[in-house]
Design a protein around this motif. Structure first.
Motif, PDB file in Angstrom:
ATOM      1  N   ASN A 179       0.815  -1.211   0.000  1.00  0.00           N
ATOM      2  CA  ASN A 179       0.000   0.000   0.000  1.00  0.00           C
ATOM      3  C   ASN A 179       0.850   1.262   0.000  1.00  0.00           C
ATOM      4  OD1 ASN A 179      -2.418  -1.275  -0.113  1.00  0.00           O
ATOM      5  ND2 ASN A 179      -2.699  -1.365   2.110  1.00  0.00           N
ATOM      6  N   ARG A 180       2.053   1.194   0.582  1.00  0.00           N
ATOM      7  CA  ARG A 180       2.920   2.376   0.603  1.00  0.00           C
ATOM      8  C   ARG A 180       3.476   2.683  -0.778  1.00  0.00           C
ATOM      9  NH1 ARG A 180       5.454   3.068   5.812  1.00  0.00           N
ATOM     10  NH2 ARG A 180       3.716   3.214   7.269  1.00  0.00           N
ATOM     11  N   ARG A 181       4.076   1.666  -1.431  1.00  0.00           N
ATOM     12  CA  ARG A 181       4.811   1.916  -2.676  1.00  0.00           C
ATOM     13  C   ARG A 181       4.126   1.332  -3.903  1.00  0.00           C
ATOM     14  NH1 ARG A 181      10.458   2.856  -1.177  1.00  0.00           N
ATOM     15  NH2 ARG A 181      10.206   4.497   0.383  1.00  0.00           N
ATOM     16  N   SER A 182       3.036   0.619  -3.708  1.00  0.00           N
ATOM     17  CA  SER A 182       2.308  -0.080  -4.780  1.00  0.00           C
ATOM     18  C   SER A 182       3.244  -0.932  -5.629  1.00  0.00           C
ATOM     19  CB  SER A 182       1.521   0.891  -5.665  1.00  0.00           C
ATOM     20  OG  SER A 182       2.398   1.674  -6.417  1.00  0.00           O
ATOM     21  N   SER A 183       4.128  -1.646  -4.933  1.00  0.00           N
ATOM     22  CA  SER A 183       5.047  -2.560  -5.614  1.00  0.00           C
ATOM     23  C   SER A 183       5.525  -3.572  -4.605  1.00  0.00           C
ATOM     24  CB  SER A 183       6.228  -1.795  -6.198  1.00  0.00           C
ATOM     25  OG  SER A 183       7.225  -2.715  -6.573  1.00  0.00           O
ATOM     26  N   LEU A 184       5.846  -4.760  -5.098  1.00  0.00           N
ATOM     27  CA  LEU A 184       6.345  -5.807  -4.207  1.00  0.00           C
ATOM     28  C   LEU A 184       7.869  -5.881  -4.238  1.00  0.00           C
ATOM     29  CD1 LEU A 184       3.866  -8.726  -4.814  1.00  0.00           C
ATOM     30  CD2 LEU A 184       4.095  -7.336  -2.796  1.00  0.00           C
ATOM     31  N   ASP A 185       8.518  -4.906  -4.874  1.00  0.00           N
ATOM     32  CA  ASP A 185       9.966  -4.951  -5.006  1.00  0.00           C
ATOM     33  C   ASP A 185      10.622  -4.656  -3.660  1.00  0.00           C
ATOM     34  OD1 ASP A 185      12.459  -5.045  -5.916  1.00  0.00           O
ATOM     35  OD2 ASP A 185      12.297  -3.343  -7.281  1.00  0.00           O
ATOM     36  N   VAL A 186      11.547  -5.524  -3.251  1.00  0.00           N
ATOM     37  CA  VAL A 186      12.172  -5.322  -1.944  1.00  0.00           C
ATOM     38  C   VAL A 186      13.279  -4.281  -2.025  1.00  0.00           C
ATOM     39  CG1 VAL A 186      13.967  -7.089  -2.082  1.00  0.00           C
ATOM     40  CG2 VAL A 186      12.911  -6.596   0.098  1.00  0.00           C
ATOM     41  N   THR A 187      13.832  -4.034  -3.224  1.00  0.00           N
ATOM     42  CA  THR A 187      14.917  -3.053  -3.317  1.00  0.00           C
ATOM     43  C   THR A 187      14.409  -1.624  -3.187  1.00  0.00           C
ATOM     44  OG1 THR A 187      14.689  -3.142  -5.693  1.00  0.00           O
ATOM     45  CG2 THR A 187      16.372  -4.521  -4.711  1.00  0.00           C
ATOM     46  N   LEU A 188      13.086  -1.445  -3.258  1.00  0.00           N
ATOM     47  CA  LEU A 188      12.565  -0.095  -3.010  1.00  0.00           C
ATOM     48  C   LEU A 188      12.719   0.277  -1.539  1.00  0.00           C
ATOM     49  CD1 LEU A 188       9.296  -0.079  -5.091  1.00  0.00           C
ATOM     50  CD2 LEU A 188      11.450   1.033  -5.607  1.00  0.00           C
ATOM     51  N   TYR A 210      10.838  -6.504 -11.301  1.00  0.00           N
ATOM     52  CA  TYR A 210      11.534  -7.132 -10.184  1.00  0.00           C
ATOM     53  C   TYR A 210      11.360  -8.636 -10.168  1.00  0.00           C
ATOM     54  CZ  TYR A 210       6.886  -6.431  -8.221  1.00  0.00           C
ATOM     55  OH  TYR A 210       5.548  -6.413  -8.029  1.00  0.00           O
ATOM     56  N   ASP A 211      10.410  -9.166 -10.956  1.00  0.00           N
ATOM     57  CA  ASP A 211      10.350 -10.625 -11.083  1.00  0.00           C
ATOM     58  C   ASP A 211      11.285 -11.135 -12.158  1.00  0.00           C
ATOM     59  OD1 ASP A 211       8.617 -11.356  -9.127  1.00  0.00           O
ATOM     60  OD2 ASP A 211       6.853 -10.873 -10.318  1.00  0.00           O
ATOM     61  N   GLU A 270       4.475  -5.649 -20.155  1.00  0.00           N
ATOM     62  CA  GLU A 270       5.219  -5.801 -18.916  1.00  0.00           C
ATOM     63  C   GLU A 270       5.121  -4.495 -18.128  1.00  0.00           C
ATOM     64  OE1 GLU A 270       6.458  -8.630 -18.510  1.00  0.00           O
ATOM     65  OE2 GLU A 270       6.754  -9.472 -20.494  1.00  0.00           O
ATOM     66  N   ARG A 271       5.006  -4.663 -16.853  1.00  0.00           N
ATOM     67  CA  ARG A 271       4.957  -3.479 -15.999  1.00  0.00           C
ATOM     68  C   ARG A 271       6.358  -2.981 -15.727  1.00  0.00           C
ATOM     69  NH1 ARG A 271       2.839  -4.199 -10.967  1.00  0.00           N
ATOM     70  NH2 ARG A 271       3.128  -6.430 -11.097  1.00  0.00           N
ATOM     71  N   ARG A 272       6.535  -1.678 -15.662  1.00  0.00           N
ATOM     72  CA  ARG A 272       7.854  -1.099 -15.428  1.00  0.00           C
ATOM     73  C   ARG A 272       7.980  -0.564 -14.015  1.00  0.00           C
ATOM     74  NH1 ARG A 272      11.996  -1.578 -19.258  1.00  0.00           N
ATOM     75  NH2 ARG A 272      10.911  -2.468 -21.018  1.00  0.00           N
ATOM     76  N   ARG A 273       7.010  -0.812 -13.190  1.00  0.00           N
ATOM     77  CA  ARG A 273       7.014  -0.167 -11.893  1.00  0.00           C
ATOM     78  C   ARG A 273       7.974  -0.869 -10.971  1.00  0.00           C
ATOM     79  NH1 ARG A 273       1.134   0.747 -10.358  1.00  0.00           N
ATOM     80  NH2 ARG A 273       1.358  -1.447  -9.840  1.00  0.00           N
TER      81      ARG A 273
END
Lengths: 155, 288
Positions: free
Chosen positions: A91-100, B149-150, A152-155
């Motif tokens: 909900n904070r960053r709208s991404s599941l990327d851990v490097t964010l 990221y995937d 593909e999503r670029r987020r």
């Protein structure tokens, strides 16, 4: 009278559990998706539980299985709390990327610059367009493709 | 465990590391050609075979042992192969499904180790967890396409080196353990004697020890803590009854602690997942 569960069989179980643990550690280190990292941690727990059950069977008591039940409990608690945290982070960053989230790292540790690397990331596979057009004589401007060749999503 | 088989297993672990590195996503998310995937899959398969050669085959003479041994190999190969696929899948949905394969194979290994209740329990618990994870993946991540990221890994070379070095050193420790034969049988306690089983402690230590040692031995060798009736390996206790007896007599405190941890995690999940109430809420209420 001899127990069929010999020391060699115990070694087999321990080798398999070591492989599961190492693979889970690899997934936890190398992958960037929060959910896949969580799955890898669960895989490490599976490896440890396997070695505990084998030790308990080798020594002929219930301690390994009792400990594995405690591990199951802790894994269930971990799953619930981790999923709650994943929801909050998404909900904070709208991404599941851990490097964010690498700006919350310890002070003095160098972070990795992945923003510019992501900009040049190629698509997974160079697929053709969603729609394939028949080969006709061009009679004007080709219409704009409604959908990009890859989605593909670029987020 | 001979020396040659361990060298073979080392080659297998090296092949598995190479194959896993080829199967992992690229560092910057670049697309890999299909031949690299085929090569990585071949290397990983060869490495898995080499690793399975490290395992000692059980006695193959009776049919029951043969069936159990072949099932052990099937489940071990399934667990490790599904683990590799869990780690290397680009799609998190496929990762979750391969992890379900890991859980099913581990439950099979539990069955072979006479832990029937745990086999069923882990399938039930983890299947529930997997379904929940699945739902989260579908709701959060899979809106359209695969995210960057995937398709990108975080320093895959160093990670593969670290983890397979750990695996190799663990396999080295385990492979050298039973083969360490005593040079002098009288003076050096052999590895097998140091790995004395828990239920054989009473026969290993002399009867006429001090009273405290005997009391400690009696407490550690309670009849409820044994997997077998009267310590005879041919007479196993019924699984669920014996496990329940051991849980609620010897390990009652652990059961209470597990319940307390579950309760605390329930409260924590509710507190974390619910959004914090707005601080401006009383002001807006007074406005209204």
């Amino acid at each position: 009278m001899t127990d069929p569960f010999s020391l060699e069989l115990l070694t087999n179980y321990l080798l398999v559990s070591a492989a599961l643990f190492a693979l889970g550690m690899l997934g936890f280190i190398a992958r960037r998706n929060l959910i896949v990292m969580f799955l890898s941690a669960e895989m490490m727990l599976q490896g440890v539980a396997l070695s505990l059950v084998a030790f308990g069977r080798y020594h002929g008591n219930w301690s390994g299985q009792v400990f594995t039940i405690v591990i199951l409990t802790v894994a269930a608690c971990e799953a619930s709390i981790a999923m709650a945290l994943v929801v909050v982070l998404f909900n904070r960053r709208s991404s599941l990327d851990v490097t964010l989230w690498q700006d919350v790292r310890e002070a003095g540790v160098a972070g990795t610059e992945l923003a510019d690397e992501e900009a040049e990331a190629a698509p997974l596979s160079t697929a053709d367009g969603i729609e394939t057009y028949p080969h006709l004589t061009p009679a004007g401007v080709e219409p704009a493709h409604p959908i990009q060749p890859w989605t593909e999503r670029r987020r | 465990m001979t020396n040659g088989s361990f060298i073979l297993a080392t080659i297998g672990i090296l092949l598995g590391a190479t194959g896993t590195y080829l199967l992992l996503p690229h560092r910057r998310g670049e697309a890999k050609p299909r031949t690299l995937y085929i090569l990585g899959g071949t290397f990983a398969g060869l490495g898995l075979i080499g690793f399975l050669l490290l395992l000692t085959p059980p006695a193959l003479s009776p049919l029951a042992d043969f069936v159990a041994g072949s099932f052990f190999y099937i489940f071990a190969a399934g667990a490790i192969g599904a683990g590799v696929m869990t780690v290397t899948s680009r799609n998190p949905v496929y990762s979750a499904l391969w992890f379900a394969g890991v859980v099913v194979s581990t439950a099979g290994l539990f069955l072979l180790a006479d832990a029937q209740f745990l086999a069923a329990g882990s399938i039930i618990v983890y299947a529930g967890a997997i379904i929940v994870t699945f739902l989260f993946v579908i709701m959060l991540a899979q809106m359209e396409g695969k995210a960057v990221y995937d398709r990108a890994a975080r320093s895959p070379g160093r990670a593969v080196f670290t983890c397979f070095l750990l695996l190799w050193s663990l396999a080295y420790c385990l492979a050298t353990l039973p083969g360490a034969e005593p040079s002098d049988a009288d003076s050096v306690v052999s590895a097998r004697q140091r790995l004395r089983r828990g239920r054989e402690l009473a026969s290993f230590y002399p009867e006429g020890g001090p009273a405290q040692a005997r009391i400690a031995l009696e407490r550690s060798l309670r009849p409820t803590s044994s997997l077998f009736v009267d310590g005879d390996p041919m007479k196993p206790k019924p699984n669920v009854a014996g496990l329940g007896e051991a849980l609620y007599t010897d390990n009652l405190l652990a059961v209470e602690l597990a319940g307390a941890i579950l309760f605390a995690a329930l409260i924590a999940a509710v507190v974390i997942a619910n959004p914090r109430p707005m601080t401006a809420l009383p002001a807006s209420k007074s406005d209204a």
